[in-house]
Design a protein around this motif. Sequence first.
Motif, PDB file in Angstrom:
ATOM      1  N   ARG A   1     -16.620 -54.392 -10.062  1.00  0.00           N
ATOM      2  CA  ARG A   1     -17.140 -55.420  -9.160  1.00  0.00           C
ATOM      3  C   ARG A   1     -16.387 -55.423  -7.820  1.00  0.00           C
ATOM      4  NH1 ARG A   1     -20.508 -58.726 -11.979  1.00  0.00           N
ATOM      5  NH2 ARG A   1     -20.385 -60.442 -10.483  1.00  0.00           N
ATOM      6  N   GLY A   2     -16.260 -54.247  -7.259  1.00  0.00           N
ATOM      7  CA  GLY A   2     -15.589 -54.126  -5.979  1.00  0.00           C
ATOM      8  C   GLY A   2     -16.127 -52.950  -5.181  1.00  0.00           C
ATOM      9  N   ILE A   3     -16.077 -53.064  -3.852  1.00  0.00           N
ATOM     10  CA  ILE A   3     -16.530 -52.012  -2.946  1.00  0.00           C
ATOM     11  C   ILE A   3     -15.455 -51.811  -1.894  1.00  0.00           C
ATOM     12  CG2 ILE A   3     -18.335 -51.233  -1.363  1.00  0.00           C
ATOM     13  CD1 ILE A   3     -20.225 -53.273  -2.666  1.00  0.00           C
ATOM     14  N   LYS A   4     -15.027 -50.569  -1.721  1.00  0.00           N
ATOM     15  CA  LYS A   4     -14.014 -50.244  -0.709  1.00  0.00           C
ATOM     16  C   LYS A   4     -14.688 -49.640   0.522  1.00  0.00           C
ATOM     17  CE  LYS A   4     -10.015 -48.681  -1.341  1.00  0.00           C
ATOM     18  NZ  LYS A   4      -8.842 -47.804  -1.595  1.00  0.00           N
ATOM     19  N   VAL A   5     -14.449 -50.258   1.663  1.00  0.00           N
ATOM     20  CA  VAL A   5     -15.079 -49.833   2.915  1.00  0.00           C
ATOM     21  C   VAL A   5     -14.000 -49.541   3.943  1.00  0.00           C
ATOM     22  CG1 VAL A   5     -16.688 -50.443   4.754  1.00  0.00           C
ATOM     23  CG2 VAL A   5     -17.063 -51.308   2.433  1.00  0.00           C
ATOM     24  N   TRP A   6     -14.174 -48.444   4.670  1.00  0.00           N
ATOM     25  CA  TRP A   6     -13.285 -48.115   5.780  1.00  0.00           C
ATOM     26  C   TRP A   6     -14.099 -48.129   7.063  1.00  0.00           C
ATOM     27  CZ3 TRP A   6     -11.186 -42.536   6.945  1.00  0.00           C
ATOM     28  CH2 TRP A   6     -10.382 -42.586   8.100  1.00  0.00           C
ATOM     29  N   CYS A   7     -13.696 -48.969   8.010  1.00  0.00           N
ATOM     30  CA  CYS A   7     -14.280 -48.973   9.351  1.00  0.00           C
ATOM     31  C   CYS A   7     -13.310 -48.249  10.280  1.00  0.00           C
ATOM     32  CB  CYS A   7     -14.516 -50.397   9.841  1.00  0.00           C
ATOM     33  SG  CYS A   7     -15.817 -51.284   8.962  1.00  0.00           S
ATOM     34  N   ALA A   8     -13.592 -46.994  10.571  1.00  0.00           N
ATOM     35  CA  ALA A   8     -12.742 -46.209  11.457  1.00  0.00           C
ATOM     36  C   ALA A   8     -13.064 -46.554  12.903  1.00  0.00           C
ATOM     37  CB  ALA A   8     -12.954 -44.718  11.203  1.00  0.00           C
ATOM     38  N   ALA A   9     -12.039 -46.526  13.759  1.00  0.00           N
ATOM     39  CA  ALA A   9     -12.209 -46.892  15.171  1.00  0.00           C
ATOM     40  C   ALA A   9     -12.859 -48.267  15.286  1.00  0.00           C
ATOM     41  CB  ALA A   9     -13.023 -45.840  15.914  1.00  0.00           C
ATOM     42  N   ALA A  10     -12.225 -49.254  14.649  1.00  0.00           N
ATOM     43  CA  ALA A  10     -12.806 -50.587  14.529  1.00  0.00           C
ATOM     44  C   ALA A  10     -12.678 -51.426  15.790  1.00  0.00           C
ATOM     45  CB  ALA A  10     -12.152 -51.327  13.356  1.00  0.00           C
ATOM     46  N   SER A  11     -11.915 -50.950  16.768  1.00  0.00           N
ATOM     47  CA  SER A  11     -11.788 -51.645  18.051  1.00  0.00           C
ATOM     48  C   SER A  11     -11.355 -53.095  17.851  1.00  0.00           C
ATOM     49  CB  SER A  11     -13.104 -51.548  18.819  1.00  0.00           C
ATOM     50  OG  SER A  11     -12.986 -52.058  20.125  1.00  0.00           O
ATOM     51  N   THR A  12     -12.082 -54.040  18.449  1.00  0.00           N
ATOM     52  CA  THR A  12     -11.695 -55.453  18.398  1.00  0.00           C
ATOM     53  C   THR A  12     -12.270 -56.197  17.202  1.00  0.00           C
ATOM     54  OG1 THR A  12     -13.438 -55.791  20.057  1.00  0.00           O
ATOM     55  CG2 THR A  12     -11.188 -55.761  20.842  1.00  0.00           C
ATOM     56  N   GLY A  13     -12.844 -55.455  16.234  1.00  0.00           N
ATOM     57  CA  GLY A  13     -13.141 -56.058  14.944  1.00  0.00           C
ATOM     58  C   GLY A  13     -14.558 -56.510  14.676  1.00  0.00           C
ATOM     59  N   GLN A  14     -15.453 -56.382  15.655  1.00  0.00           N
ATOM     60  CA  GLN A  14     -16.799 -56.902  15.423  1.00  0.00           C
ATOM     61  C   GLN A  14     -17.499 -56.207  14.256  1.00  0.00           C
ATOM     62  OE1 GLN A  14     -15.372 -56.499  18.387  1.00  0.00           O
ATOM     63  NE2 GLN A  14     -16.376 -57.652  20.030  1.00  0.00           N
ATOM     64  N   GLU A  15     -17.293 -54.902  14.094  1.00  0.00           N
ATOM     65  CA  GLU A  15     -17.959 -54.191  12.993  1.00  0.00           C
ATOM     66  C   GLU A  15     -17.449 -54.638  11.624  1.00  0.00           C
ATOM     67  OE1 GLU A  15     -19.157 -49.786  12.886  1.00  0.00           O
ATOM     68  OE2 GLU A  15     -17.208 -49.829  11.858  1.00  0.00           O
ATOM     69  N   PRO A  16     -16.141 -54.583  11.345  1.00  0.00           N
ATOM     70  CA  PRO A  16     -15.692 -55.030  10.027  1.00  0.00           C
ATOM     71  C   PRO A  16     -15.986 -56.492   9.754  1.00  0.00           C
ATOM     72  CG  PRO A  16     -13.814 -54.592  11.475  1.00  0.00           C
ATOM     73  CD  PRO A  16     -15.018 -54.025  12.137  1.00  0.00           C
ATOM     74  N   TYR A  17     -15.896 -57.336  10.774  1.00  0.00           N
ATOM     75  CA  TYR A  17     -16.206 -58.746  10.550  1.00  0.00           C
ATOM     76  C   TYR A  17     -17.702 -58.963  10.314  1.00  0.00           C
ATOM     77  CZ  TYR A  17     -11.424 -59.936  11.951  1.00  0.00           C
ATOM     78  OH  TYR A  17     -10.051 -60.048  12.018  1.00  0.00           O
ATOM     79  N   SER A  18     -18.538 -58.155  10.941  1.00  0.00           N
ATOM     80  CA  SER A  18     -19.975 -58.229  10.661  1.00  0.00           C
ATOM     81  C   SER A  18     -20.250 -57.896   9.196  1.00  0.00           C
ATOM     82  CB  SER A  18     -20.753 -57.275  11.567  1.00  0.00           C
ATOM     83  OG  SER A  18     -20.659 -57.648  12.927  1.00  0.00           O
TER      84      SER A  18
END
Length: 287
Positions: free
Chosen positions: A101-118
């Motif tokens: 019951r878990g998913i591991k995600v890597w946001c490379a070049a995440a800059s100021t965070g809008q992608e991972p926070y989305s």
Amino acid sequence: MTPQEYDYLRDFLRGQSGLDLSDDKRYLVEARLGPVARRAGIADLSALIGALKLGGDMKLRTSVVEAMTTNESSFFRDRTPFDHFKDVIVPHMLQKRATKRGIKVWCAAASTGQEPYSLAISSREDSRLNAWHLDILATDIAETVMDRGKAGIYSQFEVQRGLPIQLLVKYFTQQGDMWELDPSIRRMVRWQKQNLLANFTALGRFDVVFCRNVLIYFDRPTKTEVLSRIADALEPDGYLILGAAETVVGLSDRFEAQPNCRGLYRPLPKSAVVPAMPGLRAVGQVA
């Protein structure tokens, strides 16, 4: 700045960050590095490049790299990847990761965070992921932009770009003319400095890798190398998401495109990669 100095700077940036500047980007260099020189008390770009050649000022070297790397980002940018996550990736993971019951995600070049926070907001809004743990790692080469991402504070202009009003009201608190992201969403994202040119095996393996709008700044051999190492970092049934203008075609034979899903790829096992015939280059192999 002489042509020789510009060539040195291009080689420096390529070696430090993978950024591949074309011949017609001198105006961009002057616009972005002029302020760096002034802040450092350096007379002009020629003197700045001279200081880089000396090699001792690590703060200056970092400032130059951070100034030249593009940190453009927005919430739910190019909505398609987030639709792929919701409509394709989550159903697969619900079936294949039901035990942990878990998913591991890597946001490379995440800059100021809008992608991972989305992504974090999307998972919070998805009732199918109730009681699931979404482990999101956000990395970038620039510490200054990561510091902004960690803080989770955005301007009115930034929250207006791609963020639906109902999510803004639900997950942000207005602080004067700025907006602060809910701490519970910020805690869903881990931050770490990472240069994609450096070894990243220590990051572990991931179910999903977002590497969007990064490869377009690399030269061909660097793109091929980074894609190969991302393939190694993905679980065998994982997913890679690239930007709208990016592709693995002609660069890597380690992935297969997903039908009718622009920018979505699955890793191929190394045993499935067809060796090149003698005298021929394999797909993605650079001469």
